[in-house]
Design a protein around this motif. Structure first.
Motif, PDB file in Angstrom:
ATOM      1  N   MET A  62       0.848  -1.172   0.000  1.00 46.37           N
ATOM      2  CA  MET A  62       0.000   0.000   0.000  1.00 46.37           C
ATOM      3  C   MET A  62       0.899   1.242   0.000  1.00 46.37           C
ATOM      4  O   MET A  62       1.792   1.371   0.815  1.00 46.37           O
ATOM      5  N   VAL A  69     -10.466   8.915   5.284  1.00 51.33           N
ATOM      6  CA  VAL A  69     -11.808   8.331   5.263  1.00 51.33           C
ATOM      7  C   VAL A  69     -12.192   7.870   6.670  1.00 51.33           C
ATOM      8  O   VAL A  69     -13.304   8.151   7.148  1.00 51.33           O
ATOM      9  N   ALA A  70     -11.284   7.177   7.353  1.00 50.56           N
ATOM     10  CA  ALA A  70     -11.562   6.689   8.715  1.00 50.56           C
ATOM     11  C   ALA A  70     -11.798   7.845   9.678  1.00 50.56           C
ATOM     12  O   ALA A  70     -12.735   7.814  10.492  1.00 50.56           O
ATOM     13  N   THR A 120     -12.824  10.878   8.932  1.00 49.43           N
ATOM     14  CA  THR A 120     -14.067  11.559   8.575  1.00 49.43           C
ATOM     15  C   THR A 120     -15.274  10.775   9.069  1.00 49.43           C
ATOM     16  O   THR A 120     -16.218  11.353   9.620  1.00 49.43           O
ATOM     17  N   ARG A 129       1.985   5.312   0.252  1.00 49.32           N
ATOM     18  CA  ARG A 129       1.779   6.341   1.283  1.00 49.32           C
ATOM     19  C   ARG A 129       0.498   7.123   1.019  1.00 49.32           C
ATOM     20  O   ARG A 129      -0.267   7.419   1.933  1.00 49.32           O
ATOM     21  N   ASP A 130       0.257   7.477  -0.260  1.00 47.96           N
ATOM     22  CA  ASP A 130      -0.957   8.220  -0.599  1.00 47.96           C
ATOM     23  C   ASP A 130      -2.206   7.427  -0.259  1.00 47.96           C
ATOM     24  O   ASP A 130      -3.179   7.974   0.259  1.00 47.96           O
ATOM     25  N   ALA A 131      -2.185   6.133  -0.526  1.00 44.64           N
ATOM     26  CA  ALA A 131      -3.348   5.291  -0.227  1.00 44.64           C
ATOM     27  C   ALA A 131      -3.578   5.206   1.280  1.00 44.64           C
ATOM     28  O   ALA A 131      -4.724   5.251   1.746  1.00 44.64           O
ATOM     29  N   ARG A 132      -2.497   5.090   2.045  1.00 46.46           N
ATOM     30  CA  ARG A 132      -2.635   5.059   3.514  1.00 46.46           C
ATOM     31  C   ARG A 132      -3.197   6.374   4.037  1.00 46.46           C
ATOM     32  O   ARG A 132      -4.042   6.385   4.933  1.00 46.46           O
ATOM     33  N   GLU A 133      -2.716   7.482   3.487  1.00 47.13           N
ATOM     34  CA  GLU A 133      -3.215   8.785   3.932  1.00 47.13           C
ATOM     35  C   GLU A 133      -4.693   8.954   3.594  1.00 47.13           C
ATOM     36  O   GLU A 133      -5.464   9.463   4.404  1.00 47.13           O
ATOM     37  N   GLN A 134      -5.081   8.513   2.413  1.00 43.50           N
ATOM     38  CA  GLN A 134      -6.480   8.623   2.028  1.00 43.50           C
ATOM     39  C   GLN A 134      -7.365   7.706   2.868  1.00 43.50           C
ATOM     40  O   GLN A 134      -8.473   8.082   3.242  1.00 43.50           O
ATOM     41  N   LEU A 135      -6.869   6.521   3.181  1.00 48.28           N
ATOM     42  CA  LEU A 135      -7.608   5.608   4.056  1.00 48.28           C
ATOM     43  C   LEU A 135      -7.771   6.211   5.443  1.00 48.28           C
ATOM     44  O   LEU A 135      -8.850   6.148   6.048  1.00 48.28           O
ATOM     45  N   TRP A 136      -6.700   6.828   5.948  1.00 44.50           N
ATOM     46  CA  TRP A 136      -6.775   7.492   7.246  1.00 44.50           C
ATOM     47  C   TRP A 136      -7.807   8.620   7.204  1.00 44.50           C
ATOM     48  O   TRP A 136      -8.578   8.801   8.144  1.00 44.50           O
TER      49      TRP A 136
END
Length: 112
Positions: free
Chosen positions: A1, A12-13, A15, A3-10
């Motif tokens: 995964m 979403v979580a 929010t 870094r960008d995907a982890r940041e976006q997942l974070w």
């Protein structure tokens, strides 16, 4: 995964967590302010501004719902916080870009 995907997942979580907490307790609606900076940091500027706008509308609606109806402070509060966060975030980026141009260097791209 990535870094960008982890940041976006974070994002979403965070929010979704904010949305649930703001449904449960009126004071937690105002925790949207740090979330504005999360959107501005993680997303490209156009998407961040859209997200901040949506969060602003949702937080004003939630605060009004908890209070039993809209009022000027409950609507203006989130709007002013969103404007302040966006200006605080974008100001240093603009200054950095203008300084880079003044030195004859290409400006760094932030966002996309």
């Amino acid at each position: 995964m990535t870094r960008d995907a982890r940041e976006q997942l974070w994002l979403v979580a965070a929010t979704l967590t904010w949305a649930v907490l703001s449904l449960l307790a009126p004071p937690l609606v105002w925790l949207v302010f740090p979330l504005f900076f999360g959107f501005l940091y993680v997303l490209p500027l156009w998407a961040a501004v859209f997200g901040v706008t949506v969060l602003t509308c949702v937080s004003a609606a939630m605060a009004s719902w908890h209070a039993g109806g809209p009022s000027a402070p409950l609507v203006l509060g989130p709007v002013l916080l969103a404007v302040a966060a966006t200006l605080l975030w974008t100001r240093p980026v603009r200054v950095s870009r203008s300084r880079s141009r003044g030195r004859g260097r290409p400006a760094r791209r932030t966002g996309a």
